[in-house]
Design an enzyme around this catalytic site. Structure first.
Site, PDB file in Angstrom:
ATOM      1  N   LEU A 190      57.300  41.688 -51.222  1.00 48.91           N
ATOM      2  CA  LEU A 190      55.883  41.351 -51.035  1.00 48.91           C
ATOM      3  C   LEU A 190      55.646  39.853 -50.856  1.00 48.91           C
ATOM      4  CD1 LEU A 190      54.328  43.699 -53.746  1.00 48.91           C
ATOM      5  CD2 LEU A 190      54.335  44.050 -51.274  1.00 48.91           C
ATOM      6  N   ARG A 191      56.724  39.074 -50.797  1.00 45.61           N
ATOM      7  CA  ARG A 191      56.531  37.628 -50.671  1.00 45.61           C
ATOM      8  C   ARG A 191      55.784  37.282 -49.390  1.00 45.61           C
ATOM      9  NH1 ARG A 191      61.437  35.921 -51.751  1.00 45.61           N
ATOM     10  NH2 ARG A 191      61.012  35.332 -53.901  1.00 45.61           N
ATOM     11  N   ALA A 192      56.072  37.965 -48.309  1.00 42.81           N
ATOM     12  CA  ALA A 192      55.412  37.664 -47.042  1.00 42.81           C
ATOM     13  C   ALA A 192      53.907  37.889 -47.143  1.00 42.81           C
ATOM     14  CB  ALA A 192      56.003  38.526 -45.927  1.00 42.81           C
TER      15      ALA A 192
END
Length: 355
Positions: A246-248
């Protein structure tokens, strides 16, 4: 460490030509250092280091800290002050480059050639804004909010996927093959080299505008929020790019908010998301069909192995004829071969004590 007062005059940020995506990414990182920094990839001579030095001038402190390739981990994060220990017998922390880069720019040329341990420490501090040291009898934390700019030439090697993903934004530069743009860049550089102060004087007003916009955007950042439409659009883009984790999503939301603040918008919109999406996804994007095919093959492999084992077991239990034993069930084995027997001379036995 280098600052604006002692270094050679920097090429003005406003005078960069043909670098709009890079300029946008650097400004967003300056507004929100928590994005995790900017990775600039491109061949030699594409103004990567020039842009990094130009950005430092726009920050309130105007501070640029260079991390050399040969730096140790102690030099980067800090360590025990040996001189104080030997002189006074007391434990004292000696700050490293991360402490000196606070509220400035930490520039790492050829970041792909740094040891992984140093890159990990850099990215941890860039994302959290805090540097924590637990070593050599030292337990210490200090603020380390800086704009991380890493540059690399892909011809000299790539960063590991686990590390490259942790850079917030990425911009890929290419050689310029447009004659007019190329001529403009060369003319500007020659004019700057001939008379740096005179050249910079022509961009004073534009430089001051950038400084004011960064300051105003930093103040406006906490007041900007995301509605459901923005969240939905970010999720759709990240799913379509088949990113890991989920970093993006988080970086894209923060980058869109920083862009909205830079432009003094009243709210973050899907248009802001679209304009930052490429720099967020450029180093994280995967081909969905390839990824799905790879996942399917990985999930089918254990099942296929189990099926093969069951089939082999069934065949060996049902087919016990000599032909079967010498046929398919013995693939890879050679039939027994006769071996000659040689007579060995008698051996004198040892007495009981020596056995």
């Amino acid at each position: 460490m280098t600052n604006a007062a002692t270094q050679r005059p920097a090429f003005p940020f406003a005078a960069l030509i043909g670098q709009t995506p890079l300029q946008q990414a650097l400004l967003l990182a300056a507004i929100d250092p928590g994005l995790g920094g900017v990775l600039v990839s491109g061949p030699r001579g594409t103004a990567k280091s020039t842009a990094a030095r130009a950005l430092a001038e726009l920050l309130p402190e105007g501070q640029l800290v260079n991390l050399p390739l040969g730096a140790s981990e102690d030099r980067l994060i800090g360590t025990l002050d040996i001189e104080t220990v030997l002189r006074d017998g007391s434990v004292r922390f000696s700050p490293g480059l991360l402490a000196k880069a606070h509220r400035g720019v930490l520039y790492v040329d050829e970041v792909n050639l740094l040891p992984d341990a140093l890159v990990d420490a850099l990215l941890d501090a860039a994302a959290s804004g805090v540097n924590t040291i637990e070593r050599d009898g030292v337990s210490h934390s200090h603020d380390a909010s800086f704009v991380l700019i890493g540059t690399m030439n892909p011809e000299e090697g790539e960063l590991r996927p686990q590390l490259i993903d942790r850079f917030g934004l990425m911009v890929g530069l290419q050689n310029c093959f447009e004659p007019q743009v190329r001529q403009q860049i060369v003319k500007a550089r020659l004019a700057f080299d001939l008379d740096p102060q005179g050249f910079r004087a022509g961009y004073t007003e534009q430089q001051e505008t950038y400084i004011q916009r960064i300051r105003a955007a930093r103040e406006a950042l906490p007041q900007l929020h995301f509605d459901d439409a923005v969240h939905a659009h970010v999720s759709a883009l990240c799913i379509d790019a088949a990113v890991d984790g989920l970093r993006a999503d988080l970086v894209m939301l923060r980058a869109a908010r920083a862009l909205a603040a830079l432009e003094q918008a009243n709210a973050v919109t899907t248009e802001h998301v679209e304009r930052v999406a490429e720099s967020v996804l450029a180093h994280r994007r995967h081909d969905r069909e390839t990824r799905a095919g790879g996942d399917a093959r990985e999930s089918e492999a254990p099942r296929q192995a189990a099926d093969d084992a069951d089939a082999a077991s069934s065949a060996s239990s049902l087919d016990t004829t000599p032909d079967a034993a010498a046929g398919d069930s013995d693939w890879g084995y050679l039939p027994p071969q006769p071996a000659g027997v040689a007579q060995v001379k008698g051996v004198i036995p040892l007495n009981a004590k020596k056995r």
